[in-house]
Design a protein around this motif. Sequence first.
Motif, short mmCIF file in Angstrom:
data_model
loop_
_atom_site.label_atom_id
_atom_site.label_comp_id
_atom_site.label_asym_id
_atom_site.label_seq_id
_atom_site.Cartn_x
_atom_site.Cartn_y
_atom_site.Cartn_z
N ALA A 1 51.15 79.77 21.39
CA ALA A 1 50.56 79.34 20.13
C ALA A 1 49.04 79.31 20.27
N ALA A 2 48.57 78.85 21.44
CA ALA A 2 47.13 78.75 21.65
C ALA A 2 46.48 80.13 21.59
N TYR A 3 47.18 81.16 22.08
CA TYR A 3 46.60 82.50 22.07
C TYR A 3 47.08 83.30 20.85
N ASN A 4 47.26 82.58 19.72
CA ASN A 4 47.80 83.14 18.48
C ASN A 4 48.81 84.30 18.64
N VAL A 5 49.83 84.04 19.47
CA VAL A 5 51.02 84.88 19.45
C VAL A 5 51.96 84.14 18.51
N GLY A 6 52.41 84.80 17.44
CA GLY A 6 53.18 84.05 16.43
C GLY A 6 54.57 84.61 16.24
N HIS B 1 48.47 90.65 24.90
CA HIS B 1 47.90 89.35 25.20
C HIS B 1 48.19 89.12 26.66
#
Length: 1540
Positions: free
Chosen positions: A158-163, A336
């Motif tokens: 979530a922190a590395y905007n993997v959604g 990522h």
Amino acid sequence: MAFSFCGDDQSFNSYSVKGGVLNNGCFVDALNLVPHVFLLFITFPILFIGWGSQSSKVQIHHNTWLHFPGHNMRWILTFSLLFVHVCEFAEGIVSNKMMGTNHLHLFMPAFMGFIAATTSVVYYHNIETSNFPKLLLVLFVYWVLAFVTKSIKLWKFAAYNVGPQHLRFCITALLVVLYGLLMGVEVNVIRVRKYVFFANPQKVKPPEDLQDLGVRFLQPFVNLLSKATYWWMNPLIMGAHKRPIELKKIGKLPIAMRAITNYLRLKDAYEDQRTPEDPNRAPSIWRSMYRAFGRPILLSSTFRYLADLLGFAGPLCISGIVKYHGVNATNSTDKHFGVHFMSSTELLQDTSVLAVLLFLALVLQRTFLQASYYVTIETGINLRGALLAMIYNKMLRLSTSNMSMGEMTLGQINNLVAIETNQLMWFLFLCPNLWAMPVQIVMGVILLYYLLGWSALVGASVIVLLAPVQYLIATKLADTQKSSLEHSTDRLKKTSEILKGIKLLKLYAWENIFCDSVEDTRGKELTSLRTFAFFTSMSIFMNAAIPIAAVLATFVTHHFLHKTGPTPSEAFAALALFHILVTPLFLLSTVVRFAVKALVSVQKLGEFLQSDEIGDDSWRNGDMSVSMEAGKKNLGGTKAINRKQPMRYQMDNYEQPTRRQLRPTETEDVAVKVSNGFFTWGSNLSTLSDINIRIPTGQLTMIVGQVGCGKSSLLLAMLGEMQTIDGRVYWSNKNRYSVAYATQKSWLLNATVEENITFGSSFNKQRYKAVIDACSLQPDIDLLPFGDQTEIGERGINLSGGQRQRICVARALYQNTNIVFLDDPFSALDIHLSDHLMQEGILKFLQDDKRTVVLVTHKLQYLIHADWIIAMKDGSVLREGTLKDIQTHDIELYDHWKTLMNRQDHGLEKDVQQDSQTTLERKTLRRAFYSREAKNQMDDEDEAANNDQSAVSSIDAFSSPSPQVCWCYLSSGGFFMVFLMVSSKLLKHSVIVAIDYWLAIWTSSKTSQFNGTSLPSHDSPYLTVFIVLCAAGITLCLITSLTVEFLGLSAATNLHHNLLNKIIHAPIRFFDITPLGQILNRFSADTNIIDQHIPPTLESLTRSTLLCLSAIGVISSITPGFLLTLVPLAVAFYFIQKYFRVASKDLQDLDDSTQLPLLCHFSETAEGLTTIRAFRHEARFKQRMLELTDTNNTAYLFLSAANRWLEVRTDYLGAVIVLTAAGASIWGHNIGLPSGGLVGLALTYALTVTNYLNWVVRNLADLEVQMAAVKKVNSFLGTESENYEGTMDASQVPENWPQNGEIKIQDLCVRYDPVLKPVLKHVNMFIEPGQKVGICGRTGSGKSSLSLAFFNMVDIFEGKIVIDGIDICKLPLQTLRSRLSIILQDPVLFSGSIRFNLDPERTCTDDRLWEALEIAQLKNMVKALPGGLDAVVTEGGENFSLGQRQLFCLARAFVRKSSILIMDEATASIDMATENILQKVVMTAFADRTVVTIAHRVHTILTADLVIVMKRGNILEYDKPETLLEQEDGMFASFVRADM
């Protein structure tokens, strides 16, 4: 480092932790490994140590005791966890392919997680069954750790905007949820069981069922995996191979499934619907069924919906695999943490992933489907048990008038038990289909539309429009089945008449006439069977042809709408969908039919449960009278006693105190008193009116009167079986507990003689012996094969009337009750026996015990023994008092009795005759036994043969229905039909394969033309071929379905014809040693199986086998790699079917053998209601009924569980086949093998295999059971016929032979069978024309054998009989037997007209018949009958008395004017007067003919010209009667002295 954990990419340093440890994706993945490794390290040692200590457990089915809370939840969550781990692993592998180097951290944790999850569930199972809850802490720790590490990973994503658009994010989120839930389950176990952190842990005991080792049905108790795969059945099914399954092996039912439990559930639901406001409202059975059994049905429907939805995964996956087959996935660059992230849709474009998904969907779908089936079947069985118990309880309370007025009710009750309950059970099995199928059809049509657009709807509409046609066919089938059933019952009636009178038919040479009449009925039956076969084949044809027609319609329309054919992916998905759609539509017609039947059944049940009941029990305790109110209500004449009437109860209680004072003082010595009684049998006319009687305690009361004056009714009125209109019945307090009651029509249980007499009381040897002696049963018991342990009753040995009656009286004497009611116990007994019974039984045995006896009798000579006499006339009491009272007060009556008594004393002269009746009965019994013993030997041989066969079948599974039996069946069908069937079957399947193959080529040709310009014109040749092929396929479907059915029909025709001819022409000895029931079974059950069951089974078997073989052929031709995996699969399949078939056969036998006693118990209870109620044995009978129901239900449950066991296994095999086929084609593509269309073809075929594999095995097992019928019929086809030809030609015999009637017997030796001793040894005699000869001798001296020898019915192996110069052994039998006449000792009449009985050949004029009737003293009687000569004779001549029947047989002999008449004890059952007339008639009418009389009563032959005395097959004395009488010490003289 090709396999470094974090990968080895140049552009990105995987091991750098500059941004903090947790920000390195690889480290987070490594962290995720920790919990898994921790779990494996801790649990493995515990598991290995644990295995060792497994044995020292409490003795229960320990491995099935599941007692931790949240058990099923945990299994479901673990399975979901495993699935998600598989997805994670797949995603890791696919992402890894995209990277430059191998990144182990992408899939390694997923793999370890999978192993850890598996271990966790194994570990949990072992801990649960060994009950060490403390060890569960390990799992708790594991779930917490896993939860934490996964949450960290999710948080970092979530922190590395993997959604959610990335697949890995979704998977991780799912895992977090699952671990959290599992943690919750674990906490719950701690909370409930308090095994840790709490001072007092909770103690648990295993459920009652598991402590009881008799319970072997473990389905409700095992864990989820074992429930889904029926793993617990393995020992039973594998074990069946070594030793057949017996009732002991299947044990008892668990409590929740027992009939009593379910009965209470249903009854509560039923009774709850009666509100106090409206007590008479008929409760709805549907509603009660829903309330009692609704929940499992809902569960089953849920399973069914899940299975149906998963079923659609198949076509969709196929479409995906074909679509992306050989198309390389597009590379999206979404990175990522230096690794590749897939989007959620990308995974579903990978063919390997789709293949695995297809496999999982199939496994799940099949598991859910079988679970749904199992739940409905279990519920259906429970419902049946409950309904049976309800019917039985109601039956025990039915009012007698219902039973006696409507004779139908016995049949109705049997139908309710045998048919209606089963209809409802079947409806329950099928009812989830009612609401699952429409959903399935709608879903299918939507998907088709999505694939092919409008053209799909055309195809679907073909299917839907043809569904009503199928429904029509189904109803037609039901109708024709009914009509063929009527004809077959008719045919059976005729056949059984023939078999009962076979001796007569042979002696009169009438067998062919009767044989033709049976063939005639059989012809009618075959006509309706032909219609049946036609409709069945239509139904099979529709089922096979509809998918072809639908596919044809769809693709042709598609071609015209879009000018091109569909792509392979669309085409094959559509093909698979059509296959899915056909099944529900085909089944829907069946289900609807069953639903209609169920409605009818419920209506019948409702009417039965609402029918009148016997009065309430108030009078049964103490001296309360049968309450009046009941009767007054009844004056309206509608219902007897309305069921729940709170009003009534209050009135009873209200009246009680006054009643006490009413009690007359003198009743102390009165056992029963009736005051002012008016009783009726249901109509408003009273049968008994104005009854005022008393029965003195401890004395012998006799009730006398003419036939039909209400004597028996009076007894029943006192027992409370009649409806009271007015008046009271008082019982003194101590007496009315139970009454020993012997009815006039004897009633026996299907049990041993001893059980019939003790009737549930304890066995007391002395008392038992006394009773047997009093009823003179000892000689009869000595004749029985196992003494008093012999089974008698409906299914046991047939006893004669007198023997049955004596057993019933013995039962009444043996019971220790204060009151004994005997209803005409002497009616079927001869004088000696009745005297003995009166003296020893009634006067001595009963009076010594000071028991109150009420005796109804016609024998007035016993009145002198009575203490109290009640004389009745026309339903009211004429006189009551002692004999002295009557003598003084009613002289007229006394004189009347006196004259009657004199007449009866004359009757005493008939002593010997009557005696002969008993000896006769004993003789027939003895005959029955000779044959029994022989039959038992035969049975043993049968058993031996069967054992050999089972040994053989275990060696080679496919020798199942032994080849010779199958060959016998097919060859009786005719070779042309067999050839036609085989060739058309093979052709049809080749054409069907060709259609699909062509479709594959056609659609693939599209894809290859995409790069060039594709012209629509290319399509037309494909289209024409396709249409032609489809048309050919449909035609062949029709031909094959017709050939199989008609092959079966011609086989049935020939088998029955041969069987009938063989049996009718068999020698008489065959009928002596083969029990009638066994022969009749060949004509009823076995013929029915051959007629109706074998053809569809055979069809289904050949169809499913060929489908499977053609599918395997197609797959292996497309992807040869598939053949490698086929070997292990074939081995597995071989073993599964081998084990299953043996077990299934055993369980089916158990089901059949336990069903019969249940049905018999119902019918015998219905027959003996009054007796059971008088004895007060209702509870015992209920108990027995529940036991029998449970036994049958256990067998049935195990049978259906075994079917599920098989289906789950074959379905999983099918899923593996699909997986391997998909795998082979996907990996084959890399080597450059098949095109897209062909892959689609292979997969579609693989999908069909899963459906048909279990049918192959099921049909094989069924056919094996059904072929046994052919085997049995075949064994009878081997019997030798009599030699009908003779050495002379019929034309050489003079027309009027024998005109003189001279008989020469030279050195005659006769035996019944070459293996037996001779019965006549070297007999010589000469009888002149016109002589009257008497033959006498003791029983077994060979008199009757001699009479049979005249007709060449026995084996004459030495010497000869010459009649009028012709040796009878040379004559054709037909000629010989048609020229002589005989009168047999047992009169045999056939159903039909009197004319038919006298002259079946229709050769005589009416005058001749009337003349014969006149000689036989019957003319006046027949004239009085409606129709005269054409008056009806019922089966066995039951509508005439025994004497009249005997006279008819005489008349029959007179009709045939032959010059030799043989009378075999012909006058045994005629009274003196008639007999004297007959003697005279015979002397005059047969003055010039030879008459040979075989006499029992010597005085009948005193006037003969010649007397022959026989002993042990030799002639002892041979002379004129006068000469013989002069020899004082001669045998004849002693006979005459004894007879005087």
